[in-house]
Design an enzyme around this catalytic site. Structure first.
Site, PDB file in Angstrom:
ATOM      1  N   VAL A 231       0.848  -1.193   0.000  1.00 34.13           N
ATOM      2  CA  VAL A 231       0.000   0.000   0.000  1.00 34.13           C
ATOM      3  C   VAL A 231       0.884   1.244   0.000  1.00 34.13           C
ATOM      4  O   VAL A 231       1.821   1.365   0.798  1.00 34.13           O
ATOM      5  CB  VAL A 231      -0.964  -0.011   1.208  1.00 34.13           C
ATOM      6  CG1 VAL A 231      -1.768   1.277   1.267  1.00 34.13           C
ATOM      7  CG2 VAL A 231      -1.898  -1.217   1.121  1.00 34.13           C
ATOM      8  N   ALA A 314      -4.439 -14.518  23.748  1.00 33.01           N
ATOM      9  CA  ALA A 314      -4.928 -14.417  25.125  1.00 33.01           C
ATOM     10  C   ALA A 314      -4.483 -15.609  25.966  1.00 33.01           C
ATOM     11  O   ALA A 314      -4.080 -15.439  27.120  1.00 33.01           O
ATOM     12  CB  ALA A 314      -6.456 -14.333  25.099  1.00 33.01           C
ATOM     13  N   HIS A 438     -19.288 -41.137  16.959  1.00 32.46           N
ATOM     14  CA  HIS A 438     -19.816 -41.067  15.605  1.00 32.46           C
ATOM     15  C   HIS A 438     -21.266 -40.600  15.643  1.00 32.46           C
ATOM     16  O   HIS A 438     -22.014 -41.063  16.488  1.00 32.46           O
ATOM     17  CB  HIS A 438     -19.748 -42.450  14.963  1.00 32.46           C
ATOM     18  CG  HIS A 438     -20.390 -42.504  13.611  1.00 32.46           C
ATOM     19  ND1 HIS A 438     -19.768 -42.032  12.475  1.00 32.46           N
ATOM     20  CD2 HIS A 438     -21.614 -42.958  13.219  1.00 32.46           C
ATOM     21  CE1 HIS A 438     -20.576 -42.204  11.436  1.00 32.46           C
ATOM     22  NE2 HIS A 438     -21.695 -42.765  11.849  1.00 32.46           N
TER      23      HIS A 438
HETATM   24  P1  FAD Z   1      -4.494  -6.846  27.075  1.00 35.78           P
HETATM   25  O1  FAD Z   1      -5.643  -7.737  26.910  1.00 35.78           O
HETATM   26  O2  FAD Z   1      -4.217  -5.865  25.988  1.00 35.78           O
HETATM   27  O3  FAD Z   1      -4.726  -6.073  28.448  1.00 35.78           O
HETATM   28  C1  FAD Z   1      -3.863  -5.076  28.861  1.00 35.78           C
HETATM   29  C2  FAD Z   1      -4.600  -4.162  29.819  1.00 35.78           C
HETATM   30  O4  FAD Z   1      -3.663  -3.292  30.426  1.00 35.78           O
HETATM   31  C3  FAD Z   1      -5.603  -3.251  29.123  1.00 35.78           C
HETATM   32  O5  FAD Z   1      -6.869  -3.415  29.733  1.00 35.78           O
HETATM   33  C4  FAD Z   1      -5.050  -1.833  29.337  1.00 35.78           C
HETATM   34  O6  FAD Z   1      -6.072  -0.887  29.545  1.00 35.78           O
HETATM   35  C5  FAD Z   1      -4.236  -2.018  30.598  1.00 35.78           C
HETATM   36  N1  FAD Z   1      -3.127  -1.072  30.756  1.00 35.78           N
HETATM   37  C6  FAD Z   1      -2.185  -0.747  29.841  1.00 35.78           C
HETATM   38  N2  FAD Z   1      -1.288   0.118  30.380  1.00 35.78           N
HETATM   39  C7  FAD Z   1      -1.676   0.333  31.640  1.00 35.78           C
HETATM   40  C8  FAD Z   1      -1.179   1.119  32.699  1.00 35.78           C
HETATM   41  N3  FAD Z   1      -0.050   1.835  32.573  1.00 35.78           N
HETATM   42  N4  FAD Z   1      -1.863   1.143  33.878  1.00 35.78           N
HETATM   43  C9  FAD Z   1      -2.990   0.412  34.046  1.00 35.78           C
HETATM   44  N5  FAD Z   1      -3.505  -0.364  33.066  1.00 35.78           N
HETATM   45  C10 FAD Z   1      -2.858  -0.402  31.902  1.00 35.78           C
HETATM   46  N6  FAD Z   1      -6.329 -13.706  21.070  1.00 35.78           N
HETATM   47  C11 FAD Z   1      -6.772 -14.978  21.184  1.00 35.78           C
HETATM   48  O7  FAD Z   1      -6.134 -15.787  21.870  1.00 35.78           O
HETATM   49  N7  FAD Z   1      -7.915 -15.383  20.535  1.00 35.78           N
HETATM   50  C12 FAD Z   1      -8.640 -14.552  19.773  1.00 35.78           C
HETATM   51  O8  FAD Z   1      -9.658 -14.954  19.207  1.00 35.78           O
HETATM   52  C13 FAD Z   1      -8.203 -13.203  19.631  1.00 35.78           C
HETATM   53  N8  FAD Z   1      -8.921 -12.319  18.895  1.00 35.78           N
HETATM   54  C14 FAD Z   1      -8.493 -11.025  18.824  1.00 35.78           C
HETATM   55  C15 FAD Z   1      -9.242 -10.122  18.061  1.00 35.78           C
HETATM   56  C16 FAD Z   1      -8.845  -8.794  17.973  1.00 35.78           C
HETATM   57  C17 FAD Z   1      -9.664  -7.832  17.146  1.00 35.78           C
HETATM   58  C18 FAD Z   1      -7.689  -8.357  18.680  1.00 35.78           C
HETATM   59  C19 FAD Z   1      -7.255  -6.917  18.612  1.00 35.78           C
HETATM   60  C20 FAD Z   1      -6.941  -9.246  19.426  1.00 35.78           C
HETATM   61  C21 FAD Z   1      -7.331 -10.584  19.503  1.00 35.78           C
HETATM   62  N9  FAD Z   1      -6.605 -11.514  20.243  1.00 35.78           N
HETATM   63  C22 FAD Z   1      -7.025 -12.814  20.319  1.00 35.78           C
HETATM   64  C23 FAD Z   1      -5.360 -11.138  20.955  1.00 35.78           C
HETATM   65  C24 FAD Z   1      -5.660 -10.943  22.456  1.00 35.78           C
HETATM   66  O9  FAD Z   1      -6.673  -9.989  22.605  1.00 35.78           O
HETATM   67  C25 FAD Z   1      -4.397 -10.506  23.162  1.00 35.78           C
HETATM   68  O10 FAD Z   1      -3.352 -11.401  22.877  1.00 35.78           O
HETATM   69  C26 FAD Z   1      -4.629 -10.474  24.679  1.00 35.78           C
HETATM   70  O11 FAD Z   1      -5.661  -9.580  25.005  1.00 35.78           O
HETATM   71  C27 FAD Z   1      -3.347 -10.077  25.395  1.00 35.78           C
HETATM   72  O12 FAD Z   1      -3.600 -10.057  26.757  1.00 35.78           O
HETATM   73  P2  FAD Z   1      -2.764  -9.099  27.730  1.00 35.78           P
HETATM   74  O13 FAD Z   1      -3.271  -9.396  29.102  1.00 35.78           O
HETATM   75  O14 FAD Z   1      -1.331  -9.238  27.450  1.00 35.78           O
HETATM   76  O15 FAD Z   1      -3.146  -7.616  27.314  1.00 35.78           O
END
Ligand code: FAD
Length: 454
Positions: A231, A314, A438
């Site tokens: 792109v 996740a 099955h």
């Molecule tokens: P996150 O879920 O991103 O959580 C981090 C949290 O930290 C957030 O709530 C944020 O507000 C908070 N935070 C950040 N900085 C600070 C701070 N300084 N102080 C306080 N709070 C803070 N994964 C799957 O396994 N299956 C799926 O089907 C899937 N579908 C997805 C679809 C989409 C559209 C997207 C965008 C992602 C998808 N994922 C999926 C990926 C998955 O969402 C992430 O891998 C997962 O959420 C990561 O978890 P985490 O706890 O590392 O972070």
């Protein structure tokens, strides 16, 4: 205020780690600047799957006559689909809140900052702790394309939150998991979808054969899919957008649509996380951690999407949280991180675990790969599914299952059994010796095992 452990981020990594730490008797403080559940629950995994469910139900009703069902005109209400999605999200979020309450975990809403080892500040308060787990997740990453931050270009958050956004036509930049799942939703609802992927196939981190199969199926459903599409620029106003790209032959090509979705990846969310003077090892703006999450600063751990070179899923974040908490408590990490299933919730579903045939060869193993086709499974015929397969990769020396790639209905549910087989070193013979009920889709697994057994 004193606690044993501070967890920054209330996504699947953070809230599960908090629950585990509380169960081990630690005093836990969990910081969350938005909503408990993080990206996954609020604007990732769960909202996409709720919308996919609605979109697929709509699509199958359009073909109800083939099942002997007569319907009137089938239409949909996109706002109502989003309202249902919001209900699901709300219920799940309340579940997480209850879990935190039950564990007597102190949840503090606000942006937390690490002032130094054992010191976190939030909302003007200072918290002194023994250990810190960073679970701040990820945010949308934007490639350097002129116009990508302008109006008319949306990201996954924009289209998943609130009442969503419907378009008669949509260009999706990025053919990774988020891009193809959004393509599936919008196409099922009648939108003209074009997917532009810079790599030589969509789902670049997956087996090429899977990508080819999905490309074929998306095209059959009426999506345009362009790989090796570089792109160049995005122009226009909301409702009338133009994307210029170089196609696989280097020819300048222009596509137009009502909207553009930027789905070209995500990067670690570390904005404002460290106070001045806190030096932690980073790689490409993500935090470096070892296999159990230890960072370059003692007593500070990192898990999930915020960790450098991580698989952004996740269940990976959740497992890493469990391991980090165990290590902090002086125990062995309970979860084996070497086998990670990954899933794509398109129609048909895609799932993979372990190694592909090519990866096995690159590891110096002589693989045997077999494929059981969906056309040979009764349940697939009953449900009129597209052509797909269950592929098993075994070690030809001893029959052990090394990997599996699935393109079929319920692939995302079936991959659990194959993850177990790979992790436990089960042979094709051993898997075939297990009775599969099955008629079910899971019979494809025992069918593939029988083929591998020879
Ligand atoms: P996150 O879920 O991103 O959580 C981090 C949290 O930290 C957030 O709530 C944020 O507000 C908070 N935070 C950040 N900085 C600070 C701070 N300084 N102080 C306080 N709070 C803070 N994964 C799957 O396994 N299956 C799926 O089907 C899937 N579908 C997805 C679809 C989409 C559209 C997207 C965008 C992602 C998808 N994922 C999926 C990926 C998955 O969402 C992430 O891998 C997962 O959420 C990561 O978890 P985490 O706890 O590392 O972070």
């Amino acid at each position: 205020m004193n606690f044993d452990i501070a967890i920054i981020g209330g996504g699947p990594g953070g809230y599960n780690a908090a629950e585990k730490a509380a169960k081990l008797g630690m005093q836990v403080v969990l910081f969350e600047k938005e909503d408990l559940g993080g990206t996954c629950l609020n604007r990732g995994c769960m909202p996409t799957k709720a919308l996919i469910h609605s979109a697929e139900a709509y699509e199958s009703m359009l073909h109800a006559e083939s099942l002997g069902i007569k319907t009137g005109e089938v239409t949909y209400d996109f706002a109502a689909m989003h309202a249902r999605k919001a209900q699901v999200v709300e219920e799940l979020r309340k579940g997480v809140e209850k879990l935190m309450k039950a564990g007597k975990i102190q949840v503090v809403y606000g942006q937390a900052q690490i002032a130094g080892p054992g010191v976190v500040t939030c909302g003007g308060e200072t918290y002194e702790v023994k250990d810190i787990i960073i679970a701040t997740g990820s945010k949308v990453a934007y490639p350097p394309i002129p116009g990508i931050r302008e109006e008319g270009v949306y990201n996954s958050r924009d289209i998943l939150e609130g009442e969503g956004k419907m378009f008669r036509s949509l260009i999706i930049i990025g053919g990774g998991v988020v891009g193809v799942e959004c393509a599936s939703i919008y196409r099922a609802l009648g939108c003209e979808v074009t997917v532009l992927e810079a790599a030589d196939h969509i789902l670049p981190v997956m087996d090429k054969e899977i990508a080819q199969r999905l490309t074929m199926m998306l095209k059959k459903r009426g999506c345009k899919v362009e790989a090796k599409a570089m792109v160049q620029k995005i122009e226009g106003t909301p409702g009338s957008m133009t994307v210029t790209y170089l196609d696989k032959k280097g020819k300048e090509t222009v596509v137009t649509a009502e909207g553009v979705l930027a789905a070209a990846g995500r990067c670690a969310n570390v904005d404002g996380l460290f106070a001045e003077g806190v030096e932690i090892e980073m790689f490409k703006n993500a935090i470096v951690g070892d296999e159990v999450g230890r960072t370059s600063i003692p007593h500070i751990y990192v898990i999930g999407d915020a960790k450098a070179k991580n698989i952004q899923l996740a269940h990976v974040a959740e497992a890493q949280g469990a391991n980090a908490v165990a290590v902090i408590a002086g125990k062995e990490p309970p979860i084996d991180m070497s086998v990670v299933p990954s899933c794509v919730y398109t129609n048909p579903e895609i799932a993979a675990v372990g190694v592909t045939e090519d990866q096995a060869k690159a590891m110096g193993i002589m693989p045997k790969a077999v494929k059981f086709l969906t056309g040979a499974n009764g349940k697939c015929l009953i449900e009129n599914t597209d052509s797909g397969y269950v592929k098993l990769v075994t070690d030809s020396a001893n029959g052990r299952i090394l990997g599996a790639q699935l393109v079929c209905p319920r692939a995302t549910d079936m991959i659990g059994e194959l993850a177990l087989a790979v992790q436990k070193g089960i042979t094709a013979e051993g898997l075939h010796a297990v009775i599969h009920p099955h008629p079910t889709f899971t019979e494809m697994i025992s069918g593939a095992a029988a083929l591998a057994e020879g």
